[in-house]
Design an enzyme around this catalytic site. Sequence first.
Site, PDB file in Angstrom:
ATOM      1  N   ARG A 122      10.337  -6.430   2.870  1.00 10.07           N
ATOM      2  CA  ARG A 122      10.505  -6.853   3.234  1.00 10.07           C
ATOM      3  C   ARG A 122      10.747  -7.376   4.247  1.00 10.07           C
ATOM      4  O   ARG A 122      10.847  -9.008   5.202  1.00 10.07           O
ATOM      5  CB  ARG A 122      12.470  -6.117   3.821  1.00 10.07           C
ATOM      6  CG  ARG A 122      13.796  -6.016   3.075  1.00 10.07           C
ATOM      7  CD  ARG A 122      14.465  -5.312   3.920  1.00 10.07           C
ATOM      8  NE  ARG A 122      15.580  -5.539   2.753  1.00 10.07           N
ATOM      9  CZ  ARG A 122      15.909  -4.252   2.304  1.00 10.07           C
ATOM     10  NH1 ARG A 122      15.142  -2.920   1.909  1.00 10.07           N
ATOM     11  NH2 ARG A 122      17.291  -4.749   0.846  1.00 10.07           N
ATOM     12  N   MET A 140       4.998  -0.730   6.593  1.00 14.76           N
ATOM     13  CA  MET A 140       4.911  -1.148   5.739  1.00 14.76           C
ATOM     14  C   MET A 140       6.178  -1.540   5.109  1.00 14.76           C
ATOM     15  O   MET A 140       6.594  -0.533   4.586  1.00 14.76           O
ATOM     16  CB  MET A 140       3.505  -0.590   4.596  1.00 14.76           C
ATOM     17  CG  MET A 140       2.729  -1.384   4.791  1.00 14.76           C
ATOM     18  SD  MET A 140       1.068  -1.207   3.349  1.00 14.76           S
ATOM     19  CE  MET A 140       0.018  -1.659   4.097  1.00 14.76           C
ATOM     20  N   ASP A 146      11.598   5.859   4.378  1.00 13.17           N
ATOM     21  CA  ASP A 146      12.919   6.469   4.108  1.00 13.17           C
ATOM     22  C   ASP A 146      13.371   7.948   4.087  1.00 13.17           C
ATOM     23  O   ASP A 146      13.455   7.783   3.045  1.00 13.17           O
ATOM     24  CB  ASP A 146      13.335   5.210   2.532  1.00 13.17           C
ATOM     25  CG  ASP A 146      13.048   4.122   2.701  1.00 13.17           C
ATOM     26  OD1 ASP A 146      14.011   3.494   2.888  1.00 13.17           O
ATOM     27  OD2 ASP A 146      12.188   3.602   2.214  1.00 13.17           O
ATOM     28  N   HIS A 159       4.172   1.733  -1.696  1.00 11.76           N
ATOM     29  CA  HIS A 159       4.209   1.941  -3.491  1.00 11.76           C
ATOM     30  C   HIS A 159       2.832   2.524  -3.774  1.00 11.76           C
ATOM     31  O   HIS A 159       2.622   3.228  -5.134  1.00 11.76           O
ATOM     32  CB  HIS A 159       4.135   0.867  -3.775  1.00 11.76           C
ATOM     33  CG  HIS A 159       5.554  -0.120  -3.632  1.00 11.76           C
ATOM     34  ND1 HIS A 159       5.980  -1.224  -2.777  1.00 11.76           N
ATOM     35  CD2 HIS A 159       7.350   0.554  -3.786  1.00 11.76           C
ATOM     36  CE1 HIS A 159       7.190  -1.350  -2.220  1.00 11.76           C
ATOM     37  NE2 HIS A 159       7.263  -0.535  -2.485  1.00 11.76           N
ATOM     38  N   GLU A 180       1.089  -1.108  -0.229  1.00 12.40           N
ATOM     39  CA  GLU A 180       0.056   0.335  -0.035  1.00 12.40           C
ATOM     40  C   GLU A 180       1.339   1.546  -0.297  1.00 12.40           C
ATOM     41  O   GLU A 180       0.188   2.130  -0.762  1.00 12.40           O
ATOM     42  CB  GLU A 180      -0.856  -0.199   1.242  1.00 12.40           C
ATOM     43  CG  GLU A 180      -1.842   1.381   1.127  1.00 12.40           C
ATOM     44  CD  GLU A 180      -2.961   1.566  -0.211  1.00 12.40           C
ATOM     45  OE1 GLU A 180      -3.260   0.346  -0.948  1.00 12.40           O
ATOM     46  OE2 GLU A 180      -2.987   2.282  -0.173  1.00 12.40           O
ATOM     47  N   VAL A 209       2.936   4.401   5.450  1.00 15.01           N
ATOM     48  CA  VAL A 209       1.826   3.703   5.338  1.00 15.01           C
ATOM     49  C   VAL A 209       2.589   2.887   6.237  1.00 15.01           C
ATOM     50  O   VAL A 209       3.235   1.865   6.224  1.00 15.01           O
ATOM     51  CB  VAL A 209       1.403   3.048   3.783  1.00 15.01           C
ATOM     52  CG1 VAL A 209       0.553   2.811   4.284  1.00 15.01           C
ATOM     53  CG2 VAL A 209       1.115   4.533   3.279  1.00 15.01           C
TER      54      VAL A 209
HETATM   55  O1  PAF Z   1      13.087   2.756  -2.074  1.00 13.65           O
HETATM   56  C1  PAF Z   1      13.765   2.016  -2.626  1.00 13.65           C
HETATM   57  O2  PAF Z   1      12.807   1.649  -3.401  1.00 13.65           O
HETATM   58  C2  PAF Z   1      15.241   2.526  -3.736  1.00 13.65           C
HETATM   59  O3  PAF Z   1      15.787   3.233  -2.861  1.00 13.65           O
HETATM   60  C3  PAF Z   1      14.987   3.065  -4.651  1.00 13.65           C
HETATM   61  C4  PAF Z   1      14.238   4.852  -4.671  1.00 13.65           C
HETATM   62  C5  PAF Z   1      13.579   2.231  -5.367  1.00 13.65           C
HETATM   63  C6  PAF Z   1      16.425   3.211  -5.618  1.00 13.65           C
HETATM   64  O4  PAF Z   1      16.284   1.862  -5.686  1.00 13.65           O
END
Ligand code: PAF
Length: 281
Positions: A187, A184, A150, A37, A35, A176
Amino acid sequence: MQVIETPQAMQDFARDARAQGRSIGLVPTMGYFHEGHLSLMRASAAENDITITSLFVNPTQFGAHEDLDKYPRDVERDCDLARGAGVDIMFTPTNEMMYPPGYRTYIRVEEWSDMLCGVTRPIHFRGVATVCCKLFNICIPRRAYFGLKDAQQCLIIKKMVEDLNLDVEIKPMPLVREADGLAMSSRNVYLSEAERRDALRISQALFMARDMIAAGETSAAAIRGAMRDHIEQSPLAKIDYIETVDSRTLASADTVKPGVLIAAAVFFGPTRLIDNIIVEG
Ligand code: PAF
């Protein structure tokens, strides 16, 4: 939804679209969508004429003993989910296309790449910055969307864009969570039942920190200590770091006030999970 594989075809498409005055939103991903993404894809679809999602498990951001080979992959499921979230183009290059033999160029955002996650993952942010710069050049987005789970990655990419005068707006989007609070992450599928249960201690510790701050606590050391105690009650948890830093500069914060990022990375078995909150005003 169209799938484009080669960087050349992707760049040709993006150039044509931009020449026609159409705005492109980019959601860079490594696939195995959840979710988090999908929320980025929906935000991009709402703000841009065309949404591109890149699906590329970027080898240059994984250390030698990390999970590159076992990173979860399911392209068919990802395509279905992306289509439903309003994505127009899935860009799915191979390693050889992105890093052909003789590849030599990397981007490193100094200092910030060595802090927090960079301490135990020394090449990680160099790989992230490099692949994102390549994706910006290939997909020519007006806006690019990144999740705040992140938070360090968002800051590093914003800095790269500022320092290198790249013509793209970085849009950090809210983290999220699962219904029970776990952040979420693709991994999370690695976790055993017991690890999944105990992994909740990370978000619980962060929520506890938020409650302590709401009750008047300002000592970052006291907050980090309480979080550590809570997480270490699980015998399965191995703390990588718990840090309190300024969310704009990553400078260490001794006093917790609005704008402070409280970030944690914790191993459950071989799985390293990250989570954070930003203290609100
Ligand atoms: O956050 C991620 O999934 C990755 O670090 C990214 C930004 C797609 C770069 O590979």
